[in-house]
Design a protein around this motif. Structure first.
Motif, mmCIF file in Angstrom:
data_model
loop_
_atom_site.group_PDB
_atom_site.id
_atom_site.type_symbol
_atom_site.label_atom_id
_atom_site.label_comp_id
_atom_site.label_asym_id
_atom_site.label_seq_id
_atom_site.Cartn_x
_atom_site.Cartn_y
_atom_site.Cartn_z
ATOM 1 N N ARG A 115 1.372 16.097 -25.673
ATOM 2 C CA ARG A 115 2.512 15.799 -25.002
ATOM 3 C C ARG A 115 3.005 14.214 -25.119
ATOM 4 N NH1 ARG A 115 1.561 19.711 -19.769
ATOM 5 N NH2 ARG A 115 1.971 21.817 -20.862
ATOM 6 N N GLU A 116 1.855 13.476 -24.872
ATOM 7 C CA GLU A 116 2.261 12.290 -25.076
ATOM 8 C C GLU A 116 2.779 11.638 -26.445
ATOM 9 O OE1 GLU A 116 -1.521 9.843 -23.813
ATOM 10 O OE2 GLU A 116 -1.287 10.616 -21.900
ATOM 11 N N LEU A 117 1.843 12.209 -27.428
ATOM 12 C CA LEU A 117 2.318 11.897 -28.586
ATOM 13 C C LEU A 117 3.754 12.465 -29.234
ATOM 14 C CD1 LEU A 117 -1.167 12.170 -30.459
ATOM 15 C CD2 LEU A 117 0.107 10.080 -30.056
ATOM 16 N N LEU A 118 4.091 13.590 -28.733
ATOM 17 C CA LEU A 118 5.235 14.119 -29.031
ATOM 18 C C LEU A 118 6.643 13.587 -28.267
ATOM 19 C CD1 LEU A 118 4.464 17.982 -29.291
ATOM 20 C CD2 LEU A 118 5.357 16.584 -31.017
ATOM 21 N N ALA A 119 6.204 12.991 -27.088
ATOM 22 C CA ALA A 119 7.718 12.435 -26.393
ATOM 23 C C ALA A 119 8.207 11.707 -27.081
ATOM 24 C CB ALA A 119 6.741 11.715 -25.254
ATOM 25 N N PRO A 120 7.891 10.619 -27.786
ATOM 26 C CA PRO A 120 8.811 9.580 -28.544
ATOM 27 C C PRO A 120 9.393 10.593 -29.756
ATOM 28 C CG PRO A 120 6.525 8.660 -28.665
ATOM 29 C CD PRO A 120 6.388 10.292 -28.246
ATOM 30 N N MET A 121 9.009 11.459 -30.250
ATOM 31 C CA MET A 121 9.741 12.334 -31.334
ATOM 32 C C MET A 121 10.924 13.158 -30.460
ATOM 33 S SD MET A 121 7.019 13.519 -34.097
ATOM 34 C CE MET A 121 8.300 14.352 -34.921
ATOM 35 N N VAL A 122 10.677 13.704 -29.544
ATOM 36 C CA VAL A 122 11.450 14.354 -28.466
ATOM 37 C C VAL A 122 12.552 13.413 -28.274
ATOM 38 C CG1 VAL A 122 11.895 15.723 -26.437
ATOM 39 C CG2 VAL A 122 9.952 16.074 -27.729
ATOM 40 N N ALA A 123 12.181 12.316 -27.906
ATOM 41 C CA ALA A 123 13.384 11.343 -27.248
ATOM 42 C C ALA A 123 14.409 10.850 -28.496
ATOM 43 C CB ALA A 123 12.735 10.015 -26.689
ATOM 44 N N ALA A 124 13.674 10.746 -29.700
ATOM 45 C CA ALA A 124 14.378 10.549 -30.828
ATOM 46 C C ALA A 124 15.209 11.473 -31.344
ATOM 47 C CB ALA A 124 13.712 9.780 -31.621
ATOM 48 N N GLY A 125 14.836 12.740 -30.908
ATOM 49 C CA GLY A 125 15.453 13.847 -31.737
ATOM 50 C C GLY A 125 14.832 14.434 -32.749
ATOM 51 N N GLY A 126 13.899 14.029 -33.212
ATOM 52 C CA GLY A 126 13.019 14.512 -34.201
ATOM 53 C C GLY A 126 12.076 13.366 -34.959
ATOM 54 N N GLY A 127 11.617 13.275 -36.061
ATOM 55 C CA GLY A 127 10.782 12.292 -36.724
ATOM 56 C C GLY A 127 9.868 12.955 -37.658
ATOM 57 N N ASP A 128 8.850 12.298 -38.160
ATOM 58 C CA ASP A 128 7.973 12.751 -39.050
ATOM 59 C C ASP A 128 6.797 13.443 -38.550
ATOM 60 O OD1 ASP A 128 5.853 13.210 -40.958
ATOM 61 O OD2 ASP A 128 6.499 11.517 -42.321
ATOM 62 N N ILE A 129 6.315 14.765 -38.561
ATOM 63 C CA ILE A 129 5.674 15.312 -37.432
ATOM 64 C C ILE A 129 4.114 14.818 -38.216
ATOM 65 C CG2 ILE A 129 5.327 17.479 -39.161
ATOM 66 C CD1 ILE A 129 5.212 17.448 -35.021
ATOM 67 N N CYS A 130 3.865 14.509 -39.174
ATOM 68 C CA CYS A 130 2.701 14.169 -39.657
ATOM 69 C C CYS A 130 2.353 12.557 -39.448
ATOM 70 C CB CYS A 130 2.543 14.370 -41.420
ATOM 71 S SG CYS A 130 2.486 16.094 -41.915
ATOM 72 N N VAL A 131 3.259 11.793 -39.880
ATOM 73 C CA VAL A 131 3.097 10.478 -39.820
ATOM 74 C C VAL A 131 3.057 10.056 -38.043
ATOM 75 C CG1 VAL A 131 3.892 8.018 -40.084
ATOM 76 C CG2 VAL A 131 4.027 9.724 -42.041
ATOM 77 N N GLY A 132 4.253 10.694 -37.542
ATOM 78 C CA GLY A 132 4.242 10.408 -35.975
ATOM 79 C C GLY A 132 3.399 10.952 -35.062
ATOM 80 N N PHE A 133 3.050 12.218 -35.539
ATOM 81 C CA PHE A 133 2.140 13.049 -34.510
ATOM 82 C C PHE A 133 0.840 13.556 -34.993
ATOM 83 C CE2 PHE A 133 1.043 17.406 -32.964
ATOM 84 C CZ PHE A 133 0.535 17.075 -31.621
ATOM 85 N N SER A 134 0.713 14.258 -36.231
ATOM 86 C CA SER A 134 -0.473 14.706 -36.464
ATOM 87 C C SER A 134 -1.473 14.158 -37.278
ATOM 88 C CB SER A 134 -0.369 16.233 -37.478
ATOM 89 O OG SER A 134 0.298 16.072 -38.509
ATOM 90 N N SER A 135 -0.975 12.820 -37.645
ATOM 91 C CA SER A 135 -2.022 11.810 -38.136
ATOM 92 C C SER A 135 -3.028 11.116 -37.009
ATOM 93 C CB SER A 135 -1.296 10.662 -39.148
ATOM 94 O OG SER A 135 -0.826 9.855 -38.231
#
Length: 393
Positions: A115-135
């Motif tokens: 949840r912490e790592l996904l929060a910035p992507m949620v706030a931005a309306g998306g992003g790179d799921i690999c670079v921003g989250f799953s790495s």
């Protein structure tokens, strides 16, 4: 001397499905394939052949070459780099810490991290799921399991990613340099545990320090190599798998919404995703003698890639092998975590990570998600995306 045909090119540019199409061709026409690419090696693409080679550690050994491209420039790293029975003390020390019960105990913290790592992507309306989250996600989960100092985690992320990219580029000198940085971390962690021992029932490094083989401690350099191996091995597959799952679900909004509305289906979906998008194709063995298979001879001493990602799409075992099929009756037979003495010891931790990550991604995107640009694919030994830009809602 008779030349061996080049049956496929492991260095050809790839998109999300192109390698899988080529491996389907090999399964049908050339199940024992040879290539001069990446230093030259053989490749097994059918389920039964891959399973046999992975299970028969007397004939197909890992102590000569365990991955393609060859990357062990900085010392032996048990347990993967050793054959039974030499590898057994290392597995015996680590396996209890990776049990189903122990792995599931990390689920609440894993959910919090997701949840912490996904929060910035949620706030931005998306992003790179690999670079921003799953790495980052498996690094933090792994840090919890490894009981690493929190301030080390970004260093581990950066050093691990640099090593992985060097492997994908098949750049031996860069592989060596980045691997040595991971060795420095391994030695530092061992020094900390020697000075401040922890309970070996919960701490992996302490468990390795406590381990004995024939009454003796594990050899120092092999102990360091084991910690170095453990530092990286659980970081790559979850990143690539989340990329593949995200690409699939972005292209199948019906399945995406079905899983969002019924999270009880997610464990079964994870198993089918593991089968369909198995993230490894480059784990290798070396035959100790000439092996005759499907009319070809693999000479002793030559590298053999086990194409797990191809074996898991073999239609003789998994009908409609290139399609996602929920609740396959024989899904437990997939080889995503390998087979035999070198099967993945972290399979329970990996399943838990993927399940929690997918649950939280779906919960965080009630309006759905779609691809929002070009994906970038990994190279050998992995298969799957490293860059997956998504648009939420």
């Amino acid at each position: 001397m008779t030349s061996i045909p080049q049956d496929f090119d492991p260095e050809a540019p790839e998109d999300f499905e192109s390698a899988h199409r080529d491996y389907a061709r090999l399964r049908g026409e050339c199940p024992v394939a040879h290539t001069e690419g990446l230093g030259g090696f053989w490749a097994l693409s059918r389920y039964d052949d891959v399973k046999r080679a992975a299970s028969d550690s007397a004939t197909f050994i890992t102590s000569v070459q365990n991955v393609i491209p060859k990357i062990a420039f900085t010392g032996r790293r048990p347990p993967l780099h050793l054959d039974p029975p030499e590898h057994t003390p290392y597995r015996k020390a680590l396996n209890p810490l990776l049990s189903l019960e122990r792995s599931e105990a990390f689920a609440p913290k894993t959910r919090e991290l997701a949840r912490e790592l996904l929060a910035p992507m949620v706030a931005a309306g998306g992003g790179d799921i690999c670079v921003g989250f799953s790495s980052h996600f498996p690094v933090h989960v792994f840090g919890e399991w490894m009981r690493m100092p929190e301030e080390w985690l970004e260093t581990l992320h950066d050093a691990g990613r640099a090593f992985i990219l060097a492997v994908h580029m098949n750049h031996p000198e860069r592989m060596k340099d980045t691997s040595l940085k991971l060795y420095e971390m391994a030695r530092a962690l061992i020094a900390i545990r020697r000075e401040h021992p922890e309970d070996p029932a919960v701490d992996p490094v302490s468990a390795l320090l406590e381990a004995r083989h024939e009454g003796q401690p594990l050899p120092e350099e092999l102990l360091v190599g084991t910690v170095r191996q453990v530092l990286l091995v659980g970081l790559v597959a979850p990143m690539v798998m989340m990329g593949s799952i995200s690409v699939h679900l972005a292209g199948d909004p019906v399945l995406q919404q079905q899983l969002r509305e019924n999270p009880a289906l997610i464990p079964d979906a994870i198993e089918e995703f593991l089968r369909l998008y198995t993230p490894y194709r480059g784990f290798a063995r070396t035959a100790v003698r000439d092996v005759e298979l499907h009319g070809r001879t693999i000479p002793a001493g030559e590298g053999i890639a086990l194409l797990y990602c191809s074996a898991n799409r073999d239609e003789s075992v998994f009908p409609q092998g290139d399609q996602f099929v929920m609740s396959r009756p024989n899904i437990g037979e997939h080889l995503a975590f390998g087979r035999g003495p070198h099967n993945c010891p972290g399979l329970h931790l990996g399943r838990m990570e993927l399940r929690v990550a997918l649950e939280e991604l779906l919960a965080a995107t009630p309006g759905g998600f779609a691809l929002d640009g070009e994906i970038t694919m990994s190279r050998w030994p992995e298969i799957g995306p490293l860059v997956v830009p998504l648009r939420f809602g």
